[in-house]
Design an enzyme around this catalytic site. Structure first.
Site, PDB file in Angstrom:
ATOM      1  N   TYR A 229       0.863  -1.180   0.000  1.00  0.00           N
ATOM      2  CA  TYR A 229       0.000   0.000   0.000  1.00  0.00           C
ATOM      3  C   TYR A 229       0.900   1.231   0.000  1.00  0.00           C
ATOM      4  O   TYR A 229       1.865   1.302   0.760  1.00  0.00           O
ATOM      5  CB  TYR A 229      -0.890   0.022   1.239  1.00  0.00           C
ATOM      6  CG  TYR A 229      -1.789  -1.177   1.403  1.00  0.00           C
ATOM      7  CD1 TYR A 229      -3.135  -1.108   1.063  1.00  0.00           C
ATOM      8  CD2 TYR A 229      -1.289  -2.385   1.903  1.00  0.00           C
ATOM      9  CE1 TYR A 229      -3.974  -2.212   1.223  1.00  0.00           C
ATOM     10  CE2 TYR A 229      -2.111  -3.491   2.064  1.00  0.00           C
ATOM     11  CZ  TYR A 229      -3.449  -3.395   1.716  1.00  0.00           C
ATOM     12  OH  TYR A 229      -4.273  -4.486   1.868  1.00  0.00           O
ATOM     13  N   HIS A 236      -7.033  -0.208  -1.268  1.00  0.00           N
ATOM     14  CA  HIS A 236      -6.533  -1.515  -1.680  1.00  0.00           C
ATOM     15  C   HIS A 236      -5.040  -1.400  -1.966  1.00  0.00           C
ATOM     16  O   HIS A 236      -4.531  -0.306  -2.237  1.00  0.00           O
ATOM     17  CB  HIS A 236      -7.260  -2.013  -2.935  1.00  0.00           C
ATOM     18  CG  HIS A 236      -8.748  -2.087  -2.781  1.00  0.00           C
ATOM     19  ND1 HIS A 236      -9.376  -3.116  -2.114  1.00  0.00           N
ATOM     20  CD2 HIS A 236      -9.736  -1.248  -3.202  1.00  0.00           C
ATOM     21  CE1 HIS A 236     -10.685  -2.914  -2.128  1.00  0.00           C
ATOM     22  NE2 HIS A 236     -10.934  -1.790  -2.778  1.00  0.00           N
ATOM     23  N   LYS A 265      -4.169  -5.047  -9.593  1.00  0.00           N
ATOM     24  CA  LYS A 265      -2.938  -4.573  -8.969  1.00  0.00           C
ATOM     25  C   LYS A 265      -1.802  -4.680  -9.979  1.00  0.00           C
ATOM     26  O   LYS A 265      -1.905  -5.396 -10.972  1.00  0.00           O
ATOM     27  CB  LYS A 265      -2.612  -5.388  -7.715  1.00  0.00           C
ATOM     28  CG  LYS A 265      -3.747  -5.409  -6.693  1.00  0.00           C
ATOM     29  CD  LYS A 265      -3.372  -6.172  -5.452  1.00  0.00           C
ATOM     30  CE  LYS A 265      -4.585  -6.466  -4.577  1.00  0.00           C
ATOM     31  NZ  LYS A 265      -5.397  -5.290  -4.250  1.00  0.00           N
TER      32      LYS A 265
END
Length: 289
Positions: A229, A236, A265
């Site tokens: 993060y 997220h 991601k």
């Protein structure tokens, strides 16, 4: 019927088209005397389009063996998108107009790749054709993660209980997980607050990410070392990070990228290279620019 040459192979231009027509329309080849000169990729491209035929029936197979199926598929896709395409020293370069060419490396599923190649011999794209002939494209770029977490030195005792590590005393909010009044630590967190930042390559990458202001948690459920993060306000994790050995099969790299893509991601491969932690982001892209 006009003719041309590709290495030792002679071909004929079909449908009464001229050599200049081929050069002008497809942006390939050049004239040498009365002959149109093509490289193997150009020759196969025109053959599959029905623009040329070979004098010798063995020429097609000989040329295909020269370029390999995978590289030809990459070449054809780029040509069909209007790029000027050239192969040089195992890489494919492509451009439109006069801009700087982009680079592409073709990888088979079970090829091996070294981390040093990712950082010392970078390309813009990796291209893979699976066993059923379907292509997948990946973008590649070295990155320098920059988190927003203000990091202060952390040092605290670590207690072993029940086969796990727990933090004793007051710890920063971003370290560990609450467990009935205790703070459960990952092994990397335990090594970090114990001051053992170089216990392994994974610990070195963890410490480097923390030092960059990132919040680092386990990435086990995604098949990665870490999920990262960039700030406390991140809803997220922005990154998944896997610590790459000196060499890895492309299949494993591709699998990690696919998992990261499925959960929105960015997949990052990290390693210690020349005594420095380096990071390369690989993304699956639906289409080349």
């Amino acid at each position: 019927m006009e003719q041309g040459i590709c290495g030792s192979h002679v071909f004929f231009i079909e449908d009464g088209k001229s050599k200049n027509y081929i050069i002008g329309k497809y942006k390939i080849g050049y004239l040498s005397g009365d002959n149109l000169i093509l490289d193997p990729y150009e020759c196969l491209y025109l053959y599959f389009k029905g623009r040329i035929s070979f004098q010798n029936s063995d020429s097609f197979r000989d040329l295909f063996d020269t370029v390999t199926f995978d590289r030809y598929v990459a070449y054809e896709i780029l040509k069909n998108k209007g790029y000027r395409v050239k192969e040089d020293s195992g890489l494919i370069y492509f451009r439109k107009g006069t801009e700087k060419p982009l680079s592409l490396r073709v990888m088979r599923e079970y090829d091996r790749i070294q981390f040093s190649d990712l950082v010392e011999n970078p390309v813009d794209y990796y291209f893979t054709v699976d066993e059923e002939g379907d292509p997948t494209v990946y973008s590649s770029q070295e990155i320098f993660p920059a988190g927003r977490n203000l990091v202060s030195p952390v040092s605290a005792p670590v207690v072993r209980m029940g086969g796990r590590s727990f933090g004793a005393g007051d710890l920063e909010w971003w370290i560990g997980t609450a467990f009935h009044g205790f703070r459960l630590l990952t092994e990397n967190e335990a090594n970090y607050i114990s001051g053992n930042h170089s216990a392994s390559q994974v610990d070195m990458v963890y410490s480097d990410l923390v030092g960059r202001g990132c919040i680092v948690k386990t990435g086990f459920k995604y098949g990665a070392n870490f999920r990262v993060y960039l700030g406390r306000d991140s809803q997220h994790a922005e990154y998944l990070v896997s610590v790459m050995p000196e060499e890895e099969r492309w299949y494993s790299i591709s699998r990690g990228v696919r998992v990261a893509s499925s959960v929105r991601k960015t997949m990052i491969y990290a390693s210690i290279y020349k005594n420095e932690v380096r990071y390369v982001a690989l993304k699956r892209v639906k289409d080349i620019i």
